[in-house]
Design a protein around this motif. Structure first.
Motif, mmCIF file in Angstrom:
data_model
loop_
_atom_site.group_PDB
_atom_site.id
_atom_site.type_symbol
_atom_site.label_atom_id
_atom_site.label_comp_id
_atom_site.label_asym_id
_atom_site.label_seq_id
_atom_site.Cartn_x
_atom_site.Cartn_y
_atom_site.Cartn_z
ATOM 1 N N GLU A 292 0.835 -1.213 0.000
ATOM 2 C CA GLU A 292 0.000 0.000 0.000
ATOM 3 C C GLU A 292 0.869 1.261 0.000
ATOM 4 O OE1 GLU A 292 -3.317 0.628 -0.234
ATOM 5 O OE2 GLU A 292 -3.409 -1.499 -0.801
ATOM 6 N N THR A 293 1.885 1.238 0.883
ATOM 7 C CA THR A 293 2.783 2.392 0.958
ATOM 8 C C THR A 293 3.496 2.590 -0.372
ATOM 9 O OG1 THR A 293 3.296 1.342 3.063
ATOM 10 C CG2 THR A 293 4.326 3.461 2.653
ATOM 11 N N TYR A 294 3.937 1.482 -0.942
ATOM 12 C CA TYR A 294 4.663 1.530 -2.209
ATOM 13 C C TYR A 294 3.779 2.116 -3.305
ATOM 14 C CZ TYR A 294 7.196 -0.255 -6.309
ATOM 15 O OH TYR A 294 7.857 -0.376 -7.493
ATOM 16 N N LYS A 295 2.519 1.721 -3.284
ATOM 17 C CA LYS A 295 1.561 2.192 -4.270
ATOM 18 C C LYS A 295 1.397 3.710 -4.153
ATOM 19 C CE LYS A 295 -3.064 0.801 -5.772
ATOM 20 N NZ LYS A 295 -4.207 -0.031 -5.341
ATOM 21 N N LYS A 296 1.275 4.177 -2.926
ATOM 22 C CA LYS A 296 1.131 5.618 -2.693
ATOM 23 C C LYS A 296 2.348 6.369 -3.230
ATOM 24 C CE LYS A 296 -1.804 6.030 1.262
ATOM 25 N NZ LYS A 296 -1.643 5.786 2.688
ATOM 26 N N GLU A 297 3.516 5.848 -2.902
ATOM 27 C CA GLU A 297 4.763 6.476 -3.370
ATOM 28 C C GLU A 297 4.777 6.575 -4.889
ATOM 29 O OE1 GLU A 297 7.717 4.845 0.125
ATOM 30 O OE2 GLU A 297 8.156 4.350 -1.963
ATOM 31 N N LEU A 298 4.417 5.461 -5.516
ATOM 32 C CA LEU A 298 4.407 5.421 -6.980
ATOM 33 C C LEU A 298 3.501 6.493 -7.543
ATOM 34 C CD1 LEU A 298 4.253 1.733 -8.266
ATOM 35 C CD2 LEU A 298 6.099 3.381 -8.492
ATOM 36 N N GLU B 64 2.562 9.246 -6.244
ATOM 37 C CA GLU B 64 3.042 10.605 -6.040
ATOM 38 C C GLU B 64 4.230 10.928 -6.947
ATOM 39 O OE1 GLU B 64 3.739 10.816 -1.860
ATOM 40 O OE2 GLU B 64 1.601 10.768 -1.436
ATOM 41 N N LYS B 65 5.142 9.970 -7.048
ATOM 42 C CA LYS B 65 6.419 10.257 -7.704
ATOM 43 C C LYS B 65 6.359 10.276 -9.218
ATOM 44 C CE LYS B 65 9.712 8.814 -4.217
ATOM 45 N NZ LYS B 65 10.325 7.592 -3.755
ATOM 46 N N VAL B 66 5.779 9.211 -9.765
ATOM 47 C CA VAL B 66 5.882 9.076 -11.221
ATOM 48 C C VAL B 66 4.531 9.084 -11.908
ATOM 49 C CG1 VAL B 66 8.076 8.037 -11.844
ATOM 50 C CG2 VAL B 66 6.404 6.695 -10.560
ATOM 51 N N GLU B 67 4.567 9.473 -13.159
ATOM 52 C CA GLU B 67 3.357 9.458 -13.971
ATOM 53 C C GLU B 67 3.164 8.062 -14.535
ATOM 54 O OE1 GLU B 67 0.933 11.728 -14.841
ATOM 55 O OE2 GLU B 67 1.770 12.856 -13.150
ATOM 56 N N LEU B 68 2.237 7.342 -13.964
ATOM 57 C CA LEU B 68 1.971 6.001 -14.472
ATOM 58 C C LEU B 68 0.467 5.836 -14.553
ATOM 59 C CD1 LEU B 68 4.368 3.718 -12.388
ATOM 60 C CD2 LEU B 68 4.535 4.214 -14.822
ATOM 61 N N LYS C 237 -0.566 -1.108 -11.181
ATOM 62 C CA LYS C 237 -1.004 -2.426 -10.732
ATOM 63 C C LYS C 237 0.097 -3.459 -10.968
ATOM 64 C CE LYS C 237 -5.348 -4.939 -10.792
ATOM 65 N NZ LYS C 237 -6.479 -5.316 -11.613
ATOM 66 N N LYS C 238 0.709 -3.354 -12.164
ATOM 67 C CA LYS C 238 1.749 -4.300 -12.525
ATOM 68 C C LYS C 238 2.961 -4.133 -11.595
ATOM 69 C CE LYS C 238 4.378 -5.850 -16.505
ATOM 70 N NZ LYS C 238 5.463 -5.021 -17.002
ATOM 71 N N ALA C 239 3.330 -2.882 -11.361
ATOM 72 C CA ALA C 239 4.485 -2.609 -10.502
ATOM 73 C C ALA C 239 4.247 -3.140 -9.085
ATOM 74 C CB ALA C 239 4.763 -1.106 -10.469
ATOM 75 N N VAL C 240 3.022 -2.935 -8.590
ATOM 76 C CA VAL C 240 2.710 -3.394 -7.237
ATOM 77 C C VAL C 240 2.738 -4.913 -7.170
ATOM 78 C CG1 VAL C 240 0.912 -3.497 -5.462
ATOM 79 C CG2 VAL C 240 1.422 -1.336 -6.599
ATOM 80 N N ALA C 241 2.177 -5.556 -8.197
ATOM 81 C CA ALA C 241 2.182 -7.018 -8.222
ATOM 82 C C ALA C 241 3.611 -7.548 -8.226
ATOM 83 C CB ALA C 241 1.428 -7.518 -9.456
#
Lengths: 284, 229
Positions: free
Chosen positions: A120-126, A128-132, A138-142
């Motif tokens: 969850e934390t990682y998802k939030k960071e993603l 905020e930081k990058v345009e995805l 979803k793929k990155a989190v998986a």
């Protein structure tokens, strides 16, 4: 400088005052053993450090961060308490392995359960930081979860190797001896990478011939400069492994020092009596 | 032979009502009992005391009385009438009547009370060390309950649970006091026509069913024998 600072711990259960002002400093990489007769408050102190009990009065600072203060305005919520607990590991006298999980799963269960929150934390960071776009996130989190899982499994196996139980990976706790169970419990505590590892009489529930294998594991941890607090009745072991020995009596730290000073040149009357009672027992 | 077939089909229809009542009661009472058990071990005194009193009343009065009260009281007090189902599916509408629903409600809360005490005993029998081990490993209370404690509780409570569940299938016969058309209702009906043997025949239905339940419980027990609590 002290790594862990315990200041003025007081704790009562009803009318019984168990801790009466405990002060203790522990340096990083130091192995501290706590000795004393039963009822002296050793276990309660350890439980307070691990947030299983809340001291009535006192303060605890770890690595410069105030973890506990009885004068704080508000009590910690469950989440904060859990995060703080994770600074410490605790190995119980009675192992408390989870009987329905095999050895490896006992070790990996807790870290695996933590993945969800981390993801969850990682998802939030993603976000905020990058345009995805959604699918990419979803793929990155998986992927993140998959990597974590592999990491945990690998770490679990390494821990099993460390406690010399690789061949018991798939065994259930009811198939293990006491010594093996306690080694699994140590591996389980280490899996969460605690800053300080605590032991509550780790060999008291074991047959005498099995204590050696557990003590060997603890010694090997000392070589890796782990900070440890060990409540024990094994005086020989305490003498051997400790950087500092703390003698507790009636809820206070009666005497504290290098093992040599404590065992060979005790100052206080209570410590002298305690040590002689133990040597007498050994002589029988 | 014609008589035997007629009795068989009538009893089968009655037994399908009994089994329906049995299954629906379990579906409601098993989770409800768990919730009640949480309330009776809650640290919040008003909640705990309230539910302990409820459990006391439900276990302390006859189930038949509870069935009567639940079926008749709402109507007598002009509160509400138990609803009827109108699905157009003949068997279903014939089985799930207002009377059936009233009986289902009575069975569900009564059995939930008994189950709650079994759960409570099971939860309290798990050593404190299991909860503490979960805590120091940073698990949440929910994780500790579902990932660590629950399966151990289930293993512990299978013997008393199987007792209660076997009692339930036989207790469903109480529903025919408010004229739910269960198997014993029909057996009694035949008896009044002068046929005695359908009574024993109905008994055989229960026996076979309980036999099946026993086999299932033994299987589950065996499945969980790989660990010790």
């Amino acid at each position: 400088m002290a790594y862990l600072e315990i200041k003025d711990f007081y704790k009562s259960f009803g009318e019984v005052e168990v801790l009466k002002g405990i002060n203790l400093d522990i340096k990083k990489g130091e192995v501290v053993t706590i000795i004393g007769s039963s009822g002296s408050g050793k276990t309660t102190l350890l439980r307070c450090i691990n947030f299983l009990e809340t001291p009535d009065v006192g303060e605890m600072i770890l690595d410069g961060e105030n973890l506990f203060s009885s004068s704080a305005d508000k009590k910690d919520g469950e989440k904060e308490l859990r995060d703080k607990r994770l600074n410490f590991g605790l190995v119980f006298q009675s192992f408390n392995l989870f009987p329905q999980y095999n050895v490896l799963d006992n070790i990996t269960l807790a870290p695996t359960l933590l993945i969800k929150e981390q993801a969850e934390t990682y998802k939030k960071e993603l976000k905020e930081k990058v345009e995805l776009n959604r699918a990419e996130i979803k793929k990155a989190v998986a992927e993140f979860i998959q990597n974590k899982k592999e990491e945990i499994a690998k770490a679990g196996k390494e821990l099993l190797e460390m406690v010399d139980l690789v061949e018991k990976e798939k065994a259930y706790p009811c198939e293990l001896s006491g010594g093996q169970s306690q080694r699994v419990a140590i591996a389980r505590a280490l899996a969460l990478k605690p800053k300080i590892l605590c032991f509550d009489e780790p060999t008291s529930a074991l047959d005498p011939e099995l204590t050696g294998e557990v003590l060997k594991v603890i010694k090997s941890l000392k070589k890796k400069d782990r900070t440890m607090i060990i409540v024990t009745h094994e005086m020989g072991f305490a003498k051997n492994v400790s950087d500092k020995v703390v003698f507790m009596a009636d809820g206070v730290v009666e005497e504290m020092g290098k093992p040599k000073e404590i065992f060979e040149n005790p100052q206080s009357e209570k410590l002298k009596v305690f040590l002689s009672s133990i040597t007498n027992k050994d002589g029988e | 032979m014609g008589e035997f077939l007629q009795v068989t089909s009538q009893l089968l229809e009655g037994f399908s009502t009994s089994v329906m009542l049995f299954i629906l009661t379990l579906i409601i009472a098993l989770p409800l009992g768990l919730i009640i058990s949480f309330c009776t071990i809650s640290k919040f005194a008003p909640l705990r005391i309230f539910f302990k009193v409820i459990v006391w009343i439900l276990r302390g009065t006859p189930l038949m009385l509870q069935i009567f009260v639940i079926f008749y009281l709402p109507g007598l007090l002009n509160l509400f009438v138990w609803p009827t189902m109108d699905t157009g599916w003949a068997w279903f509408d014939r089985t799930i009547t207002t009377r059936f629903i009233a009986a289902l409600v009575a069975f569900s809360i009564n059995y939930a009370a008994y189950f709650s005490e079994i759960y409570r005993g099971g939860i309290e029998s798990i050593s404190k060390g299991q909860f503490e081990a979960g805590q120091v490993l940073g698990m949440t209370k929910t994780q500790i309950f579902f990932k660590v404690v629950l399966l151990q509780v289930i293993k512990r409570i299978i013997p008393p649970m199987s007792n209660e569940i076997i009692t339930l299938i036989k207790d469903t016969a109480l529903a025919n006091f408010i004229s739910v058309l269960d198997i014993l209702y029909w057996a009694k009906d035949f008896m009044l026509d002068g046929l005695i043997w359908p009574l024993f025949y109905a008994g055989a239905f229960y026996l076979v069913f309980v036999g099946l339940l026993t086999i299932i419980f033994n299987r589950v027990e065996k499945k969980l024998s790989y660990f010790r609590v």
